[in-house]
Design a protein around this motif. Sequence first.
Motif, PDB file in Angstrom:
ATOM      1  N   ILE A  24       0.824  -1.207   0.000  1.00 29.17           N
ATOM      2  CA  ILE A  24       0.000   0.000   0.000  1.00 29.17           C
ATOM      3  C   ILE A  24       0.861   1.261   0.000  1.00 29.17           C
ATOM      4  N   ASN A  25       2.038   1.200   0.613  1.00 30.94           N
ATOM      5  CA  ASN A  25       2.929   2.366   0.644  1.00 30.94           C
ATOM      6  C   ASN A  25       3.482   2.677  -0.744  1.00 30.94           C
ATOM      7  N   VAL A  26       3.737   1.638  -1.521  1.00 28.05           N
ATOM      8  CA  VAL A  26       4.171   1.834  -2.909  1.00 28.05           C
ATOM      9  C   VAL A  26       3.025   2.412  -3.726  1.00 28.05           C
ATOM     10  N   GLN A  27       1.859   1.816  -3.600  1.00 30.38           N
ATOM     11  CA  GLN A  27       0.704   2.233  -4.393  1.00 30.38           C
ATOM     12  C   GLN A  27       0.340   3.696  -4.168  1.00 30.38           C
ATOM     13  N   ARG A  28       0.462   4.163  -2.951  1.00 27.46           N
ATOM     14  CA  ARG A  28       0.076   5.543  -2.651  1.00 27.46           C
ATOM     15  C   ARG A  28       1.091   6.556  -3.179  1.00 27.46           C
ATOM     16  N   ARG A  29       2.247   6.110  -3.593  1.00 23.79           N
ATOM     17  CA  ARG A  29       3.253   7.011  -4.163  1.00 23.79           C
ATOM     18  C   ARG A  29       3.149   7.121  -5.684  1.00 23.79           C
ATOM     19  N   ASP A  46       8.055   7.122 -14.492  1.00 23.66           N
ATOM     20  CA  ASP A  46       8.120   7.515 -13.074  1.00 23.66           C
ATOM     21  C   ASP A  46       7.502   6.447 -12.184  1.00 23.66           C
ATOM     22  N   ASP A  47       6.311   5.967 -12.557  1.00 21.74           N
ATOM     23  CA  ASP A  47       5.625   4.986 -11.715  1.00 21.74           C
ATOM     24  C   ASP A  47       6.355   3.642 -11.695  1.00 21.74           C
ATOM     25  N   LEU A  48       6.823   3.205 -12.850  1.00 19.79           N
ATOM     26  CA  LEU A  48       7.512   1.907 -12.898  1.00 19.79           C
ATOM     27  C   LEU A  48       8.843   1.960 -12.159  1.00 19.79           C
ATOM     28  N   ALA A  49       9.472   3.128 -12.152  1.00 22.56           N
ATOM     29  CA  ALA A  49      10.724   3.283 -11.386  1.00 22.56           C
ATOM     30  C   ALA A  49      10.456   3.190  -9.898  1.00 22.56           C
ATOM     31  N   ILE A  50       9.336   3.746  -9.451  1.00 24.46           N
ATOM     32  CA  ILE A  50       8.964   3.649  -8.041  1.00 24.46           C
ATOM     33  C   ILE A  50       8.719   2.210  -7.661  1.00 24.46           C
ATOM     34  N   ILE A  51       7.960   1.497  -8.501  1.00 19.79           N
ATOM     35  CA  ILE A  51       7.654   0.088  -8.219  1.00 19.79           C
ATOM     36  C   ILE A  51       8.942  -0.734  -8.173  1.00 19.79           C
ATOM     37  N   ALA A  52       9.815  -0.540  -9.172  1.00 22.69           N
ATOM     38  CA  ALA A  52      11.067  -1.305  -9.211  1.00 22.69           C
ATOM     39  C   ALA A  52      11.982  -0.951  -8.062  1.00 22.69           C
ATOM     40  N   GLY A  53      12.074   0.328  -7.743  1.00 23.46           N
ATOM     41  CA  GLY A  53      12.971   0.774  -6.690  1.00 23.46           C
ATOM     42  C   GLY A  53      12.563   0.280  -5.317  1.00 23.46           C
ATOM     43  N   LEU A  54      11.278   0.400  -4.992  1.00 27.70           N
ATOM     44  CA  LEU A  54      10.827  -0.016  -3.672  1.00 27.70           C
ATOM     45  C   LEU A  54      10.752  -1.525  -3.537  1.00 27.70           C
ATOM     46  N   ALA A  55      10.584  -2.205  -4.665  1.00 26.14           N
ATOM     47  CA  ALA A  55      10.554  -3.675  -4.612  1.00 26.14           C
ATOM     48  C   ALA A  55      11.927  -4.224  -4.254  1.00 26.14           C
ATOM     49  N   SER A  79      -3.072  -1.649  -8.024  1.00 24.54           N
ATOM     50  CA  SER A  79      -1.970  -2.423  -7.463  1.00 24.54           C
ATOM     51  C   SER A  79      -0.751  -2.278  -8.366  1.00 24.54           C
ATOM     52  N   GLU A  80       0.394  -2.749  -7.876  1.00 21.22           N
ATOM     53  CA  GLU A  80       1.593  -2.714  -8.701  1.00 21.22           C
ATOM     54  C   GLU A  80       1.384  -3.521  -9.987  1.00 21.22           C
ATOM     55  N   THR A  81       0.717  -4.657  -9.875  1.00 24.87           N
ATOM     56  CA  THR A  81       0.492  -5.520 -11.041  1.00 24.87           C
ATOM     57  C   THR A  81      -0.407  -4.841 -12.063  1.00 24.87           C
ATOM     58  N   ARG A  82      -1.483  -4.222 -11.603  1.00 27.79           N
ATOM     59  CA  ARG A  82      -2.412  -3.567 -12.534  1.00 27.79           C
ATOM     60  C   ARG A  82      -1.787  -2.309 -13.131  1.00 27.79           C
ATOM     61  N   THR A  83      -0.965  -1.617 -12.362  1.00 28.56           N
ATOM     62  CA  THR A  83      -0.248  -0.446 -12.883  1.00 28.56           C
ATOM     63  C   THR A  83       0.660  -0.866 -14.026  1.00 28.56           C
ATOM     64  N   GLU A  84       1.411  -1.932 -13.810  1.00 29.98           N
ATOM     65  CA  GLU A  84       2.304  -2.432 -14.860  1.00 29.98           C
ATOM     66  C   GLU A  84       1.512  -2.893 -16.082  1.00 29.98           C
ATOM     67  N   ALA A  85       0.352  -3.514 -15.849  1.00 30.33           N
ATOM     68  CA  ALA A  85      -0.470  -3.986 -16.963  1.00 30.33           C
ATOM     69  C   ALA A  85      -1.021  -2.816 -17.780  1.00 30.33           C
ATOM     70  N   PHE A  86      -1.406  -1.742 -17.105  1.00 28.80           N
ATOM     71  CA  PHE A  86      -1.933  -0.575 -17.818  1.00 28.80           C
ATOM     72  C   PHE A  86      -0.850   0.072 -18.675  1.00 28.80           C
ATOM     73  N   TYR A  87       0.307   0.289 -18.088  1.00 32.98           N
ATOM     74  CA  TYR A  87       1.385   0.927 -18.839  1.00 32.98           C
ATOM     75  C   TYR A  87       1.945   0.014 -19.939  1.00 32.98           C
ATOM     76  N   ALA A  88       1.742  -1.278 -19.792  1.00 32.46           N
ATOM     77  CA  ALA A  88       2.219  -2.208 -20.822  1.00 32.46           C
ATOM     78  C   ALA A  88       1.469  -2.066 -22.136  1.00 32.46           C
ATOM     79  N   THR A  89       0.336  -1.334 -22.125  1.00 32.61           N
ATOM     80  CA  THR A  89      -0.439  -1.148 -23.357  1.00 32.61           C
ATOM     81  C   THR A  89       0.062   0.041 -24.179  1.00 32.61           C
ATOM     82  N   ILE A  90       1.056   0.767 -23.688  1.00 35.38           N
ATOM     83  CA  ILE A  90       1.538   1.953 -24.396  1.00 35.38           C
ATOM     84  C   ILE A  90       2.047   1.592 -25.790  1.00 35.38           C
ATOM     85  N   ASP A  91       2.866   0.567 -25.890  1.00 37.34           N
ATOM     86  CA  ASP A  91       3.475   0.245 -27.183  1.00 37.34           C
ATOM     87  C   ASP A  91       2.419  -0.078 -28.241  1.00 37.34           C
TER      88      ASP A  91
END
Length: 287
Positions: A33-38, A276-285, A177-189
């Motif tokens: 939750i601390n990652v998600q709120r950032r 920015d968001d994926l860097a936060i997820i990777a960094g805090l993980a 969630s981190e998983t859904r965030t990654e899934a959403f951004y994965a549609t960019i390409d």
Amino acid sequence: MTVIRRIMDELRQLIHLLKSAVGRSSESPPGNINVQRRLYINSPIADAKPCTREQAAMLYKSLDGFQQQIAKLSSVKDDEQLADWFAGFNGWTEKNWGPVYANMCDGTSFFTRALRATAMWAVLSRITGIKGEISADAMTEFLSKLADYDLSAMYEDISPHIRLQINRIVRDQPLCSETRTEAFYATIDSFEEQSRILLDVDSNESLVDWVFAFHQWREDTWEEFYNNPCGLSLEHIYYLESRIYLATCMQYNEYTSGAAKVMNRAIAEWRSQADDDLAIIAGLANE
């Protein structure tokens, strides 16, 4: 007692509509939750900016004018008249939504993006002859019901801290969630690929084919976020739709450089947020 019961019934119906409009679940997602709120994608939930009565009323009072602008499309018969409509619509939005944009809150940010998607789809539908509705159309209809309720409540209650239903559109959504965030951004390409295909369109027939193909892509790729949105996902989808529909109208009028500029900017903004968001997820993980 009958009046009170009727008001409570209407409120329950409105809440049911609201929950249906924003998705099936508002449960907290699994993950940190601390990652998600950032994450930027969760910013309106983690750092809410609820609308005041003045901010909400400003948007609500523009709805009749918005519908009038859309209705004017029915009289557009050629490219020159379409250009005149765009000039009129842009002038109307500057006058009526300029103050809204200058003093934005979560609810008005969400709904103005839905309204713009509806407007650009209405234009594209007019020039291509393709019929059908998009998700943002339903949200626009829902906003009219929301306006009726909130404006009546404002009239009855002079409190500056009145509880407005427009504020629930964001508040009742779950964090991504981190998983859904990654899934959403994965549609960019793949979205960028749809944009590239659009910019290669060189006839009205191929443009119509592209619109049908894009709608199928959109439904397949973003289905889970239409049906069960989280954070800013649905709001940002409406923004992307408004941009690509506008670019399609430009492509129809053989203004490819303008279409490319619109799409490149939208995609660059989205990639920056994703980075920015994926860097936060990777960094805090890794901590």
